[in-house]
Structures are given as C-alpha cells and as structure tokens.
Design a protein around this motif. Structure first.
Motif: not given
Length: 545
Positions: A487-515
């Motif tokens: 199912a589809a997932v939003t950039p915000d969901e993935l940002f939150a997932h990254c912040r839960a597991h990475l130091a904030r400075y390592k989290c991506p600033r942008e998330i783009r989807f490919v088909a």
C-alpha cells in the motif's frame, strides 16, 4: 618481465606494489599455471563435457586442442610474452579459448567492454596498445578503426580457417612461455570508470591462481561443479569463475547475457556451483519461477551451492525470496576486480532467510586494515577505508603510475570502500569512501540511511544521494520504490521512521518515490548509478521534510 611491468607503470623493482612474493628471481615458476591445470583435466577426463554453448558442446580434449591452436595462432600473428590481445565480443566459447591461450602463451588478454562508447573504447585500446584485436561479428563495426585493419580479426569462417591450420599440440618446449614468471600479466579487466575514463586492472598469473585457490578453498567450488557464464565476460565474475570451473573439471554453460527464461531453465536442470544473480534482474528471476510453478507439473530447482551477489544492494525480502525459490544459500559477497572476492568468503544466508545482519567474515587469503584519511588505523567501531594485502591482489592499473602510487601507498592497496569492524572480527560495509555526504561538520554514509528505510515493511528498495545545500553544504535525498503489492506510504511516514532509528542529521531532507525498482539507473554490474540520481534530486523540492 621487469621491462613489461615498468612500461605499464605498475611497479618499481619489477614487482607489484603490494610485494607479496619474494625478491625477483630468474627461476621458472614452481607451480602449474591455469593452462597446465586445463591440460591436466583434459588428460584425466578427455570425454567429459567442458563447454556447452550456442555454438555447440566441447569435451575437455576438444576444448584443450582448440586452446592450443589459439595459442599458436597468437604466436603466428607475432605476439610474444607480455604482448596484449584485445577482445570485443559477446559471451562465446572462443572467448574462453582466448583466455586460456593467453595463459599458455604469456600473452595478456584485454577484455573490452562492448557497452562503452566509441570514444571510451578508443581510450581502452590506446591505453594498453594491443598488438591484435579480435572481435565477434556482432561488434565488428565497433572494432573498425580501433586498430589498423591488418591487426583486427573477426570470429567466424576466416578465423576458423586460420585456426584449423594450427597444430592442436601444446606450444614447443623451448617456447618463451615455458617457466613463465608468476608475476606476468594474464588479464586486463577495465574498471567501471564511475569517476572518469576506465582504468585497466592488470591481473597476474599469481593473482589468478590465488583466486582459484579462494574459489576451491573458501567459496565451495568442488571438482566437476557446473557454472553458467551469463554475465559479460569482460567482468571478473564471469571470465574468472568460468576459468576456475574449467580448471577443476566442471562444465561451463555459455549464455549470451541475462536471458531470464534460459537462466531459470538451467537452474531447474543443471546443478551449479554458483548462480550469479545481481540487482536489477532478481525480481524477474523470481517472477519467472513463480509463473512456472503455477503451470501443470510445476518447477523445481536443481542443486545449487549458492546464489546471488551484492546483498548490501538488495532489500532483505528479495534476498529471502530468491534464495528460497532456488533452495540455495545466498552469498553475502563483497569483492572487486582489483582484489578478487574479498572479504566475504565465509558469509551466506540460509535458503529463505531474511537477512537482518549483513556483516561479512574476512577470507583467509588477505591481511587487511581499516584506515582513516591519515592512513592510520581507525579506532574500534569507527568507519575506515579498507586497505588489503594478499596474493589475489592485482598488480596495478596499466600505464597509470599516479593512480598506482596513490592506491598502493604504504604497501597496501586502498580499495576505496568503507567498513566498520565488529568486536567479533566481522566487517560491516558502510559505503564507498568517495561517496560520502558531508553535511555541516558531519559525515553521512548513504547506506546507513538506506538500510533503515528498507526496514519499513512497505519499502522495497531505497537509494540515498547527496544534494547541494546552501546552509549545510550537502544533504541526503532518498529515492524509494515500494515493495511489490504494498500500500502507498507518505513521505511523512518515512521521515518519522528514519527519525526513530537515525540521528537527526542523518535523516533525508527529501524523499522521492520511483515507480518500481526497475526505474533505478544501474551500471552493467547492477549497481545503482548515484550520479544520475543526483541529477534527478536537483529537479524538484517536493517531499522535503
């Protein structure tokens, strides 16, 4: 030999920059070479099948005789020990005949990448100055003009006629190739050239014999094992491992590229040592197997000792799926043209296992260090560039003294790959040393972010690249493909997932989807081309956290 290596800009004092062997000597080699090992197999198993290709099958006696004819053909063309013969061809039996003929004659085989542009091919030919170029009919047009016409041969009728006029007997006992120095060159394989024009890596007889020992001693190759050589033979993974199988009495099936239906056919009918599968093709292999299992009678794999490669570049679910479908362990490999398969000889995942840990066990043929920018060992647990010594290491880049001085500094070959050592001695791959994101004062390795993203249940694959940033210098940008059927997932969901597991400075600033995963640009070896994704990252600011 010394003059040849000095002319190549490879070493000082007539030895490779990584001085594994003792001081120079005029004594003959004291161990059989690859050509001798093939001859031993032909004497022991003359009627056993050696090659199975589109041009027909050859037993060991027939293949060995053609290798002898090819070696004599090279001599008749005026090539001596240390001269280069270039080959521009798709996978075919004659390619392997040339490789073994080079081993027997002391000629160096330069394997040209037919995917390169005309300018790049011209660079590769000019770099090594071959005395002869042999092309297939398919690439005869691309070969035209690379050398004068009288120094170009084309596989086919005229080539076969010339071969037939040569004796099938071994080279004469007084031939200059007898007692060949093990440091003599055997193969020139070209690097991918991701940071410029390709470099020619010179692999010696010593290095290739050591790589054969690694295949038989630690990678599970056993006498009589089969191998499907589908990857282009200008790649180490195909030409070297096909030669290893032929030196141990197995059968090499020559396939012209990643023909997925053919590969699945063979996986169901031919026992194999190692079925090479790389990113970008594995999903198609799995889909083909699924389709066949749904048909009447189903599909079952033949025994395969191991499958896959480059587990670091694959989603864990895909590793599990393909190894389960083929009922074979997945090899958690790491290697390079320059070093052979290092350092991951001992690490495999069970069939169907979803790997949670990609740490690699070093093999027993190398010494290694993890070093920082000052070439001093890094502290335990810190990322450092891996520097190695060992008998499988190549002799240097052809005619590239500056690159050799840089990469062999201190007597160690610096691979350009970053690892961390665990307390138990295993190694975690971090990233390429040259591909690091410098954000403010912090170093960010993209693979760390990618691994976190791929633990999300709806992510199939993730690739992180750098993008210039006015405030921080560079920031990470993630490209994400969803898992099949997810199912589809939003950039915000993935940002939150990254912040839960990475130091904030390592989290991506942008998330783009490919088909899909197929939309990631890849090199001929299946590696994602981050430079091309960097261009895409500059095109939009959508999905910025």
């Amino acid at each position: 030999m010394r003059a040849i290596r000095d002319a190549a800009g490879i070493a000082t004092g007539g030895r490779p920059a990584v001085n594994w062997w003792p001081a120079d000597t005029s004594e003959p080699a004291d161990q059989p070479g690859l050509g001798d090992r093939l001859a031993a197999m032909a004497a022991r198993h003359p009627a056993r099948r050696a090659i199975d290709g589109d041009g027909g099958a050859l037993d060991y006696a027939g293949f060995d005789a053609r290798v002898n004819r090819t070696a004599r053909l090279l001599r008749a063309a005026g090539l001596g020990v240390g001269d280069r013969v270039a080959v521009l061809s798709e996978n075919r039996t004659e390619y392997l005949e040339l490789a073994f003929a080079a081993a027997r004659s002391g000629v160096v085989l330069a394997a040209l990448n037919w995917r390169l542009s005309a300018g790049e091919l011209g660079h590769c030919v000019g770099l090594v100055a071959p005395s002869l170029l042999i092309a297939s009919e398919r690439f005869a047009g691309a070969a035209a003009g690379l050398l004068p016409d009288d120094r170009v041969r084309v596989f086919g009728h005229d080539y076969e006629t010339a071969l037939a006029h040569q004796s099938p007997a071994p080279l004469d006992s007084d031939d200059p190739a007898q007692g060949l120095d093990p440091e003599s060159g055997l193969l020139i394989l070209y690097t991918s050239g991701t940071t410029g024009l390709p470099k020619g890596a010179l692999i010696s007889h010593r290095a290739e014999l050591a790589r054969l020992a690694l295949s038989t001693g630690e990678l599970g190759l056993q006498a009589g094992d089969g191998f499907v050589a589908w990857a282009p033979m200008f790649h180490m993974v195909s030409i070297e491992h096909a030669m290893h199988v032929l030196c141990t009495g197995g059968c090499v099936t020559v396939v012209d590229g990643a023909d997925i239906p053919r590969l699945v056919d063979l996986a169901g009918t031919r026992p194999q040592w190692w079925l090479v599968l790389i990113p970008g093709m594995i999903e198609r292999v799995v889909a083909e197997i699924r389709d066949r299992r749904a048909r009447p009678g189903g599909w079952r794999p033949a025994p395969i000792r191991m499958v896959g490669a480059l587990a670091d570049l694959l989603p864990p679910d895909l590793v599990a799926e393909v190894s389960g479908a083929l009922n074979a362990p997945y090899w958690n490999s790491f290697g390079s043209t320059e070093t052979g398969m290092l350092p991951a000889a001992g690490t495999r995942f069970a069939p169907g296992e979803r790997p949670a840990d990609l740490a690699k066990a070093p093999n027993g043929l190398h010494l290694w260090r993890l070093v920082g920018p000052d070439d001093h060992d890094v502290a335990p647990g810190e990322a450092g560039e891996i520097a190695v010594r060992g008998p499988t290491v190549f002799s240097g880049y052809w005619n590239a003294p500056e690159a050799n001085a840089r990469d062999f500094r201190g007597g160690w070959f610096h691979m350009g790959d970053m690892f961390r050592q665990r307390p138990d001695g295993r190694l975690d791959f971090v990233d390429r040393a040259k591909y690091m994101i410098k954000s403010g004062a912090e170093n960010i390795y993209p693979v760390e972010i990618e691994r976190v993203l791929m633990t999300h249940p709806r992510v199939g694959e993730a690739v992180v690249v750098r993008r210039p940033d006015r405030q921080w210098g560079e920031v990470p940008v993630a490209f994400v493909a969803l898992a099949d059927g997810a199912a589809a997932v939003t950039p915000d969901e993935l940002f939150a997932h990254c912040r839960a597991h990475l130091a904030r400075y390592k989290c991506p600033r942008e998330i783009r989807f490919v088909a899909s995963r197929d939309d990631f640009p890849r090199s001929t070896s299946g590696k994602v081309q981050r430079k091309l994704l960097e261009v895409r990252a500059m095109e939009s600011m959508e999905g910025v956290a």
